[in-house]
Design a protein around this motif. Structure first.
Motif, PDB file in Angstrom:
ATOM      1  N   CYS A 186      -5.585 -14.678   5.474  1.00 33.70           N
ATOM      2  CA  CYS A 186      -5.445 -13.228   5.628  1.00 33.70           C
ATOM      3  C   CYS A 186      -4.265 -12.949   6.541  1.00 33.70           C
ATOM      4  N   SER A 187      -3.758 -11.732   6.448  1.00 29.55           N
ATOM      5  CA  SER A 187      -2.730 -11.308   7.403  1.00 29.55           C
ATOM      6  C   SER A 187      -3.424 -10.816   8.666  1.00 29.55           C
ATOM      7  N   LEU A 188      -2.747 -10.968   9.797  1.00 26.26           N
ATOM      8  CA  LEU A 188      -3.296 -10.490  11.066  1.00 26.26           C
ATOM      9  C   LEU A 188      -2.115  -9.977  11.894  1.00 26.26           C
ATOM     10  N   ASN A 193       5.170   1.827  15.149  1.00 27.42           N
ATOM     11  CA  ASN A 193       5.534   3.006  14.357  1.00 27.42           C
ATOM     12  C   ASN A 193       5.942   2.518  12.979  1.00 27.42           C
ATOM     13  N   PHE A 194       5.541   3.258  11.957  1.00 21.65           N
ATOM     14  CA  PHE A 194       5.700   2.787  10.574  1.00 21.65           C
ATOM     15  C   PHE A 194       6.263   3.959   9.789  1.00 21.65           C
ATOM     16  N   GLY A 195       7.582   4.110   9.838  1.00 19.69           N
ATOM     17  CA  GLY A 195       8.171   5.321   9.266  1.00 19.69           C
ATOM     18  C   GLY A 195       7.648   6.532  10.015  1.00 19.69           C
ATOM     19  N   ALA A 197       0.823  -1.217   0.000  1.00 20.15           N
ATOM     20  CA  ALA A 197       0.000   0.000   0.000  1.00 20.15           C
ATOM     21  C   ALA A 197       0.850   1.257   0.000  1.00 20.15           C
ATOM     22  N   GLU A 198       2.158   1.105  -0.017  1.00 16.16           N
ATOM     23  CA  GLU A 198       3.010   2.265   0.230  1.00 16.16           C
ATOM     24  C   GLU A 198       3.618   2.873  -1.038  1.00 16.16           C
ATOM     25  N   SER A 199       4.053   2.037  -1.987  1.00 13.91           N
ATOM     26  CA  SER A 199       4.734   2.613  -3.162  1.00 13.91           C
ATOM     27  C   SER A 199       3.719   3.189  -4.138  1.00 13.91           C
ATOM     28  N   LEU A 233      -5.487 -12.237   1.717  1.00 11.71           N
ATOM     29  CA  LEU A 233      -5.760 -10.801   1.641  1.00 11.71           C
ATOM     30  C   LEU A 233      -5.138 -10.075   2.838  1.00 11.71           C
ATOM     31  N   SER A 234      -4.642  -8.897   2.577  1.00  9.58           N
ATOM     32  CA  SER A 234      -4.133  -8.051   3.663  1.00  9.58           C
ATOM     33  C   SER A 234      -5.298  -7.486   4.448  1.00  9.58           C
ATOM     34  N   THR A 235      -5.252  -7.618   5.772  1.00 11.52           N
ATOM     35  CA  THR A 235      -6.199  -6.883   6.628  1.00 11.52           C
ATOM     36  C   THR A 235      -5.502  -5.673   7.238  1.00 11.52           C
ATOM     37  N   GLY A 236      -4.243  -5.476   6.841  1.00 10.63           N
ATOM     38  CA  GLY A 236      -3.516  -4.295   7.329  1.00 10.63           C
ATOM     39  C   GLY A 236      -3.857  -3.077   6.500  1.00 10.63           C
ATOM     40  N   GLY A 237      -4.068  -3.316   5.206  1.00 10.24           N
ATOM     41  CA  GLY A 237      -4.405  -2.214   4.309  1.00 10.24           C
ATOM     42  C   GLY A 237      -3.324  -1.156   4.294  1.00 10.24           C
ATOM     43  N   ALA A 238      -3.758   0.097   4.274  1.00 10.58           N
ATOM     44  CA  ALA A 238      -2.838   1.238   4.374  1.00 10.58           C
ATOM     45  C   ALA A 238      -2.993   1.826   5.775  1.00 10.58           C
ATOM     46  N   VAL A 239      -1.993   2.598   6.214  1.00  9.11           N
ATOM     47  CA  VAL A 239      -2.077   3.121   7.591  1.00  9.11           C
ATOM     48  C   VAL A 239      -3.311   3.996   7.805  1.00  9.11           C
ATOM     49  N   SER A 240      -3.874   4.510   6.727  1.00  6.97           N
ATOM     50  CA  SER A 240      -5.045   5.383   6.844  1.00  6.97           C
ATOM     51  C   SER A 240      -6.370   4.615   6.904  1.00  6.97           C
ATOM     52  N   ILE A 280       0.045 -15.792  -2.179  1.00  5.12           N
ATOM     53  CA  ILE A 280       0.114 -14.388  -2.599  1.00  5.12           C
ATOM     54  C   ILE A 280      -0.561 -13.520  -1.544  1.00  5.12           C
ATOM     55  N   HIS A 281       0.181 -12.532  -1.059  1.00  4.04           N
ATOM     56  CA  HIS A 281      -0.318 -11.575  -0.062  1.00  4.04           C
ATOM     57  C   HIS A 281      -0.782 -10.342  -0.828  1.00  4.04           C
ATOM     58  N   VAL A 282      -2.077 -10.054  -0.746  1.00  2.00           N
ATOM     59  CA  VAL A 282      -2.692  -9.126  -1.700  1.00  2.00           C
ATOM     60  C   VAL A 282      -3.141  -7.810  -1.068  1.00  2.00           C
ATOM     61  N   HIS A 283      -2.646  -6.711  -1.639  1.00  2.00           N
ATOM     62  CA  HIS A 283      -3.217  -5.373  -1.454  1.00  2.00           C
ATOM     63  C   HIS A 283      -3.694  -4.950  -2.831  1.00  2.00           C
ATOM     64  N   ILE A 284      -4.821  -4.256  -2.891  1.00  2.00           N
ATOM     65  CA  ILE A 284      -5.295  -3.815  -4.207  1.00  2.00           C
ATOM     66  C   ILE A 284      -5.331  -2.294  -4.297  1.00  2.00           C
ATOM     67  N   VAL A 307       1.794   5.653  11.944  1.00  4.52           N
ATOM     68  CA  VAL A 307       1.569   4.595  12.937  1.00  4.52           C
ATOM     69  C   VAL A 307       0.633   3.572  12.311  1.00  4.52           C
ATOM     70  N   PHE A 308       1.013   2.300  12.411  1.00  6.59           N
ATOM     71  CA  PHE A 308       0.151   1.207  11.940  1.00  6.59           C
ATOM     72  C   PHE A 308      -0.573   0.687  13.187  1.00  6.59           C
ATOM     73  N   HIS A 309      -1.890   0.984  13.249  1.00  6.29           N
ATOM     74  CA  HIS A 309      -2.660   0.756  14.475  1.00  6.29           C
ATOM     75  C   HIS A 309      -3.239  -0.657  14.539  1.00  6.29           C
ATOM     76  N   MET A 333       7.471  -6.825  -4.133  1.00  6.58           N
ATOM     77  CA  MET A 333       7.655  -5.377  -4.269  1.00  6.58           C
ATOM     78  C   MET A 333       6.937  -4.587  -3.175  1.00  6.58           C
ATOM     79  N   GLU A 334       6.092  -5.244  -2.362  1.00 13.27           N
ATOM     80  CA  GLU A 334       5.583  -4.569  -1.167  1.00 13.27           C
ATOM     81  C   GLU A 334       6.748  -4.251  -0.229  1.00 13.27           C
ATOM     82  N   ASP A 335       7.750  -5.123  -0.228  1.00 18.25           N
ATOM     83  CA  ASP A 335       8.811  -5.042   0.780  1.00 18.25           C
ATOM     84  C   ASP A 335      10.101  -4.436   0.245  1.00 18.25           C
TER      85      ASP A 335
END
Ligand code: KMH
Ligand code: ZN
Length: 280
Positions: A109-111, A117-119, A18-20, A85-92, A50-54, A122-124, A231-233
């Motif tokens: 799913c990710s959990l 702190n995320f750069g 979700a970052e790039s 599927l990512s349940t982290g999404g974006a920090v927002s 496959i760990h997925v963000h869309i 904050v990843f809540h 490429m997420e990482d």
């Protein structure tokens, strides 16, 4: 004979994140077509999860449920990969949208097991949210992968399992996400300590963000762990050389795993190891 997970390597690809921004990283897969194409290439190269963000039409991160459901269907249609599927999404992203991700019907799913702190952000992931998300995975028969960015997250994972029991599928699989500015550092000494603190019987993979990618990959292989790449990482293949596509990251991981005498697991073997049911 060793169990399959001890002499093979699970390779997870995290192709997008979700970052790039697409404008900064043109090779990033952001459309459904790009995602399915990269997924097929990565399966052929040795990935089994496959760990997925869309992304939306403007290539911005989204948790739109209809889009997520279409993505799950398209990845199932085009590949044998376990769709996580990512349940982290974006920090927002807010908690309700992150919980609703499970309604798209993924295999897994990710959990994430704690706030970090995320750069500069904050990843809540407060405890009540972790509990609620975990309960939902159990209800909806989705296999969670526990994302651990720091040592406190490992303590929270122990608490979660003690209070709420085993995950769907009965097997605990963790992913050490190392080298996030604000989380645990990405190096061999930290990895060894983190692995020693995991629940008994758990399997684990590791990924190192940015320039910690290679140290973490080599440390994980030598410590008997599994691998997450993509490429997420990291968006650099080597110093000064951008990644041209996710498949080359999977190919490199698969080559190194084979050299370590632990070749990639097939998708079917990965399902067996993680407790993900086969598709009907
Ligand atoms: N994008 C990060 C804020 C996950 O996918 O579960 C969170 C993340 C973790 O990537
Ligand atoms: Zn993610």
């Amino acid at each position: 004979m060793l169990p399959i997970m001890d002499n093979h390597t699970l390779i997870t690809v995290a192709p997008t994140g979700a970052e790039s921004r697409k404008s900064d990283v043109p090779a990033l897969p952001v459309t459904l077509d790009e995602l399915v194409t990269t997924a097929k290439e990565c399966q052929a190269a040795g990935a089994s999860v496959i760990h997925v963000h869309i992304r939306d039409e403007q290539a911005r991160p989204t948790l739109d449920l209809a889009r997520l459901s279409d993505t799950v269907a398209a990845l199932r249609e085009g590949t044998d990969l376990i769709v996580q599927l990512s349940t982290g999404g974006a920090v927002s992203d807010g908690f309700p949208a992150r919980l609703a991700v499970l309604d798209a019907g993924p295999d897994a799913c990710s959990l994430t097991c704690g706030t970090v702190n995320f750069g500069d952000e904050v990843f809540h992931n407060p405890w009540p949210f972790i509990r609620e998300l975990y309960a939902r995975t159990q209800e909806l028969a989705v296999v969670p992968e526990f994302e651990l960015f720091d040592f406190g997250h490992i303590a929270t994972l122990h608490r979660l399992l003690a209070e709420m029991g085993s995950p769907h599928g009965g097997h605990v699989h963790c992913d050490l996400v190392m080298g996030v500015p604000g989380g645990m550092p990405g190096n061999a000494a930290t990895l060894v300590q983190a692995v020693a603190a995991l629940p008994a019987g758990a399997t684990w993979s590791a990924t190192g963000i940015g320039r910690t990618t290679l140290p973490v990959l080599f440390a994980a292989l030598s410590a008997g762990g599994h691998l997450r790449v993509g490429m997420e990482d990291t968006t650099s293949f080597a110093r000064g050389r951008p990644v041209t596509g996710n498949a080359e990251l999977v190919e490199r991981a698969a080559t190194l795993a084979a050299l370590a005498q632990r070749p990639p697991l097939s998708c079917a073997q990965a399902r067996q190891m993680l407790g993900v049911s086969g598709r009907s």
